[in-house]
Design an enzyme around this catalytic site. Structure first.
Site, PDB file in Angstrom:
ATOM      1  N   ARG A 111      95.883 -34.320  17.783  1.00  0.00           N
ATOM      2  CA  ARG A 111      97.058 -34.905  18.423  1.00  0.00           C
ATOM      3  C   ARG A 111      98.322 -34.287  17.838  1.00  0.00           C
ATOM      4  O   ARG A 111      98.265 -33.526  16.893  1.00  0.00           O
ATOM      5  CB  ARG A 111      97.109 -36.423  18.176  1.00  0.00           C
ATOM      6  CG  ARG A 111      95.912 -37.190  18.613  1.00  0.00           C
ATOM      7  CD  ARG A 111      96.031 -38.644  18.158  1.00  0.00           C
ATOM      8  NE  ARG A 111      95.979 -38.792  16.702  1.00  0.00           N
ATOM      9  CZ  ARG A 111      96.375 -39.874  16.036  1.00  0.00           C
ATOM     10  NH1 ARG A 111      96.868 -40.892  16.694  1.00  0.00           N
ATOM     11  NH2 ARG A 111      96.280 -39.940  14.727  1.00  0.00           N
ATOM     12  N   CYS A 115     104.868 -28.275  20.854  1.00  0.00           N
ATOM     13  CA  CYS A 115     106.174 -27.728  20.501  1.00  0.00           C
ATOM     14  C   CYS A 115     107.247 -28.653  21.069  1.00  0.00           C
ATOM     15  O   CYS A 115     107.255 -28.939  22.265  1.00  0.00           O
ATOM     16  CB  CYS A 115     106.323 -26.321  21.064  1.00  0.00           C
ATOM     17  SG  CYS A 115     107.993 -25.653  20.913  1.00  0.00           S
ATOM     18  N   GLU A 150     103.296 -42.021  17.394  1.00  0.00           N
ATOM     19  CA  GLU A 150     103.438 -41.583  16.000  1.00  0.00           C
ATOM     20  C   GLU A 150     104.100 -40.204  15.885  1.00  0.00           C
ATOM     21  O   GLU A 150     103.526 -39.266  15.343  1.00  0.00           O
ATOM     22  CB  GLU A 150     102.077 -41.577  15.310  1.00  0.00           C
ATOM     23  CG  GLU A 150     101.471 -42.961  15.166  1.00  0.00           C
ATOM     24  CD  GLU A 150     100.111 -42.957  14.494  1.00  0.00           C
ATOM     25  OE1 GLU A 150      99.503 -41.873  14.376  1.00  0.00           O
ATOM     26  OE2 GLU A 150      99.649 -44.037  14.083  1.00  0.00           O
ATOM     27  N   CYS A 160     111.715 -22.634  18.641  1.00  0.00           N
ATOM     28  CA  CYS A 160     112.227 -23.589  17.659  1.00  0.00           C
ATOM     29  C   CYS A 160     113.138 -22.909  16.639  1.00  0.00           C
ATOM     30  O   CYS A 160     114.138 -23.490  16.199  1.00  0.00           O
ATOM     31  CB  CYS A 160     111.069 -24.297  16.957  1.00  0.00           C
ATOM     32  SG  CYS A 160     110.157 -25.433  18.039  1.00  0.00           S
ATOM     33  N   GLU A 309     100.490 -51.370  15.646  1.00  0.00           N
ATOM     34  CA  GLU A 309      99.102 -51.159  15.227  1.00  0.00           C
ATOM     35  C   GLU A 309      98.871 -51.787  13.854  1.00  0.00           C
ATOM     36  O   GLU A 309      99.704 -51.680  12.957  1.00  0.00           O
ATOM     37  CB  GLU A 309      98.759 -49.665  15.125  1.00  0.00           C
ATOM     38  CG  GLU A 309      98.725 -48.905  16.429  1.00  0.00           C
ATOM     39  CD  GLU A 309      98.289 -47.459  16.216  1.00  0.00           C
ATOM     40  OE1 GLU A 309      97.706 -47.161  15.145  1.00  0.00           O
ATOM     41  OE2 GLU A 309      98.542 -46.630  17.102  1.00  0.00           O
ATOM     42  N   GLU A 357      87.479 -41.822  15.183  1.00  0.00           N
ATOM     43  CA  GLU A 357      87.863 -43.229  15.092  1.00  0.00           C
ATOM     44  C   GLU A 357      86.712 -44.196  15.382  1.00  0.00           C
ATOM     45  O   GLU A 357      86.936 -45.389  15.551  1.00  0.00           O
ATOM     46  CB  GLU A 357      89.035 -43.500  16.040  1.00  0.00           C
ATOM     47  CG  GLU A 357      90.307 -42.811  15.572  1.00  0.00           C
ATOM     48  CD  GLU A 357      91.459 -42.907  16.555  1.00  0.00           C
ATOM     49  OE1 GLU A 357      92.605 -42.726  16.109  1.00  0.00           O
ATOM     50  OE2 GLU A 357      91.225 -43.141  17.749  1.00  0.00           O
ATOM     51  N   LYS A 358      85.493 -43.669  15.409  1.00  0.00           N
ATOM     52  CA  LYS A 358      84.366 -44.517  15.815  1.00  0.00           C
ATOM     53  C   LYS A 358      84.064 -45.640  14.827  1.00  0.00           C
ATOM     54  O   LYS A 358      83.493 -46.670  15.203  1.00  0.00           O
ATOM     55  CB  LYS A 358      83.111 -43.667  16.036  1.00  0.00           C
ATOM     56  CG  LYS A 358      82.601 -42.909  14.820  1.00  0.00           C
ATOM     57  CD  LYS A 358      81.392 -42.058  15.182  1.00  0.00           C
ATOM     58  CE  LYS A 358      80.900 -41.242  13.990  1.00  0.00           C
ATOM     59  NZ  LYS A 358      81.880 -40.212  13.582  1.00  0.00           N
ATOM     60  N   HIS A 360      86.559 -46.964  12.795  1.00  0.00           N
ATOM     61  CA  HIS A 360      87.796 -47.696  12.499  1.00  0.00           C
ATOM     62  C   HIS A 360      87.625 -49.138  12.957  1.00  0.00           C
ATOM     63  O   HIS A 360      87.001 -49.418  13.978  1.00  0.00           O
ATOM     64  CB  HIS A 360      88.962 -47.039  13.244  1.00  0.00           C
ATOM     65  CG  HIS A 360      90.314 -47.529  12.817  1.00  0.00           C
ATOM     66  ND1 HIS A 360      90.795 -48.772  13.135  1.00  0.00           N
ATOM     67  CD2 HIS A 360      91.302 -46.920  12.106  1.00  0.00           C
ATOM     68  CE1 HIS A 360      92.011 -48.917  12.642  1.00  0.00           C
ATOM     69  NE2 HIS A 360      92.341 -47.813  12.009  1.00  0.00           N
TER      70      HIS A 360
END
Length: 686
Positions: A111, A115, A150, A160, A309, A357-358, A360
């Site tokens: 994630r 840019c 996030e 940039c 969250e 994330e399985k 979490h």
């Protein structure tokens, strides 16, 4: 601009992961009301399902989810999917991929890998958000927008780099010599002849010009703000009455969150303190979490913030991922509300079957059952949150402010020549803890905020000072305010350029009443001692306390008095803690990092002396705090027990309390809090 009349209670819900299992989606909508949920955050990472190929859109599945939410009387926190792009976009338009600080373009994946400058990506995000806003602008389930996810990270591509040069030209008004002066490029023959010569900081090139590093971080924040504004344009155009937020990262170093908060309607935060850490008390972790909550509450003064969250059980990224003990999820959720939150939202509702994330923590586990401990606790909390409608819209009022500034934090992170590690956050927390333990509310402010509304301002390690700040602090003290400064105050300006004429610089030497001539750095295992000279410190005269990290050797002016001195080394018996009268006010100065036990006594004395209001007048047991919210003349006191033992709390004698959850008046003057227990009491302002 708030369509939520209740405490928001929900979870990050990813039905796009379960479209091939419609029976699971059906089960989710059976279980959500049972858990007490009134909202769901959806669509945050759903770009591939919304646009499987460029220009091919599929919103029907999202229509179904929105309709189901509306049918059950739930609200959607509707996400824009810019946090994770589909593969086809990276394949066909690789310019959207970030470039690392050593010039390597990243592959597709994970994630936050976009840019911030890419015109194509900005165009696609704007198009997607336009379609979402047009489609759901009148939908009864739409409660709030969640922009991206996030925000973090940076890109070093040529787009940039050129944007950075343009940003610098604007900041320095096209004057390269002004930049050279502020960055002090004369060191090591690094003087620039033109802006076109400048490249972003890189381990392959220049990374030791601290002014450059600060400006790069400012630029990344500015570019992120610009990116978010591009996201917001169609949403604000089509849904002007729907609040907009994004989940900020607590105290993440990468972005100046004061700047991000300015463009949001509501501040949201992801809250994942590391509970049950080996050797650390629950109260200490609670203080860490409380400080973060107060930062996010203060980002938009007198408005609620949202916990976007948290986990009902455990996370999946620490080295050791402990479960929350029974009762802790409820207590920590109520803690957030006590500090100004008006939501409790979990990540996530149902566990993913695969990928990172399985494992979490989730409300519904892989067994799909509603009989688990976690589901039961989540459901009980849901029922209790329904009784807190009166709290919605209440605010926190504070007599005390603590300056916590991201640009100062960045400058300290680059600081060379003293000691490493030097944890700015930890030092700020040390000065916050005494107020938490006394049940005194604290606003967390940047150095740009208005100082005049506070009786006391605490400015731990205000190393870098922006123009005008010193003058406003001087006026604050001269007008009768109480200011607490520490070692390393006003060494550099906003571009990390040392002040000439001694430290504290920029005129703060006058208000502090002293000059820091030298500063000694101690190894982590080394300590000095400070000996108390005056009970004005709040500590007994002649008592000693440990100091560490840094010890300034200071010379006092005539108006300044020494309250404690060093007990060891060649600067033995020189001032370690001082007070200076300036105008109608006082400035206290800590020349060294003194242990928290001393700070507790010091701030207890200041609270008594300055008439700073406690949320409860009686002495609180260790590990117990009281946080307060107010609405009109109604006051809500949250009494929180962060220990594994039952605690007794004596209530204020002259106040008539009512228990908010039990809906009844309290006649007793002592209450018992179970382990990880709490009470929410209301009363009228006298």
């Amino acid at each position: 601009m708030n369509r939520f009349e209740h405490i928001i209670y929900g979870a990050d819900y990813n039905p796009d992961q379960w479209l091939s299992h419609p029976e699971i989606i059906d089960e989710d909508f059976r279980l959500m009301p049972k858990a007490g949920m009134n909202s769901a955050s959806i669509g945050i990472f759903a770009w591939k399902e919304l646009e499987p190929e460029e220009g091919v859109y599929c919103f029907e599945w999202l229509d179904d989810i929105m309709d189901r939410l509306a049918k059950q009387g739930m609200k959607a926190v509707l996400g824009t999917p810019s946090g994770a792009r589909p593969y086809w976009m990276d394949r066909d338009h690789p310019e959207v991929l970030r470039v690392s600080d050593v010039g390597d373009r990243y592959y597709h994946g994970i994630r936050h890998n976009h840019c911030l400058t890419s015109p194509y990506y900005r165009k696609k995000v704007h198009e997607m958000n336009t379609r979402l806003a047009q489609r759901y602008k009148d939908h009864p389930a739409l409660g709030m927008w969640h922009i991206g996810n996030e925000f973090q990270g940076e890109c070093y591509c040529e787009l940039c780099q050129e944007a950075f040069r343009s940003w610098l030209r604007e900041k320095y008004h096209g004057d390269i010599q002004a930049l050279n002066e502020q960055w002090w490029t004369y060191c090591w023959s690094r003087k620039y002849s033109g802006f076109e010569e400048i490249e972003a900081p890189s381990p392959r090139g220049e990374y030791l010009i601290h002014g450059m590093n600060l400006d790069w971080k400012r630029f990344v924040t500015a570019q992120t703000v610009s990116f978010i504004k591009n996201e917001l344009e169609p949403i604000r155009r089509y849904t002007p009455d729907i609040p907009v937020t994004t989940n900020l990262m607590g105290r993440s170093d990468t972005l100046d969150q004061w700047k991000l908060a300015e463009i949001l309607d509501v501040v949201s935060v992801d809250s994942y303190p590391e509970w049950c850490v080996n050797g650390q008390s629950h109260a200490r972790v609670a203080q860490f979490a409380a400080f973060t909550f107060d930062i996010n509450r203060s980002l938009k003064k007198n408005l609620p913030f949202y916990v976007m969250e948290c986990t009902p059980s455990q996370v999946n990224w620490y080295d050791v991922n402990r479960l929350k003990k029974p009762g802790m999820n409820e207590l920590t959720s109520i803690q957030a509300i006590a500090h100004g939150s008006e939501s409790v939202q979990y990540f996530q509702w149902r566990g993913a079957r695969g990928a990172s994330e399985k494992l979490h923590g989730t409300v519904v586990g892989h067994n799909g059952k509603d009989s688990t401990r976690v589901f039961r606790e989540v459901s009980i909390l849901g029922e209790r949150l329904k009784k807190l409608d009166d709290v919605v819209g209440s605010i926190t009022k504070s007599d005390v402010a603590l300056i916590y500034d991201w640009e100062n934090k960045w400058a300290i992170g680059d600081l060379m020549g003293l000691t490493k590690p030097l944890d700015y956050d930890e030092i700020c927390e040390e000065h916050y803890i005494p107020f938490w333990e006394e049940g005194v509310s604290v606003d967390i402010i940047s150095m740009d905020h208005d100082f005049t509304e506070y009786r006391m301002i605490v400015a731990p390690m205000l190393y870098s000072v922006r123009p005008g700040v010193a003058d406003r602090l001087k006026k604050y003290v001269a007008d009768g305010g109480t200011l607490i400064l520490t070692f390393c105050t006003a060494y550099v300006n906003e571009n990390d350029l040392c002040f000439l004429g001694g430290f504290p610089g920029d005129g703060l030497m006058e208000v502090a009443g002293l000059e820091a001539e030298e500063i000694d750095a101690l190894y982590p295992e080394e300590f000095n001692q400070v000996t108390v000279l005056s009970e004005e410190t709040g500590a007994e005269s002649g008592s000693s306390y440990r100091s560490c990290s840094l010890c300034e050797v200071v010379n006092m002016q005539e108006t300044c008095r020494s309250l404690a001195v060093y007990a060891e080394d060649f600067y033995k018996e020189t001032p370690a803690v001082t007070v200076n009268s300036y105008g109608k006010g006082q400035c206290f100065y800590f020349a060294t990092r003194v242990e928290v036990e001393f700070l507790k006594k010091f701030y207890h004395k200041r609270i008594e002396e300055k008439g700073i209001s406690r949320n409860m007048a009686t002495t609180l047991p260790d590990g117990v705090t009281v946080q307060r919210r107010q609405k009109g003349d109604e006051i809500f006191d949250f009494i929180l027990n962060f220990t594994e033992e039952e605690q007794q709390v004596r209530l204020d004698e002259d106040i008539v309390y009512a228990d908010v959850l039990e809906r009844q008046r309290i006649t007793e003057k002592e209450i018992m809090l179970p382990a990880f227990g709490y009470r929410i009491l209301s009363h009228r302002n006298k």
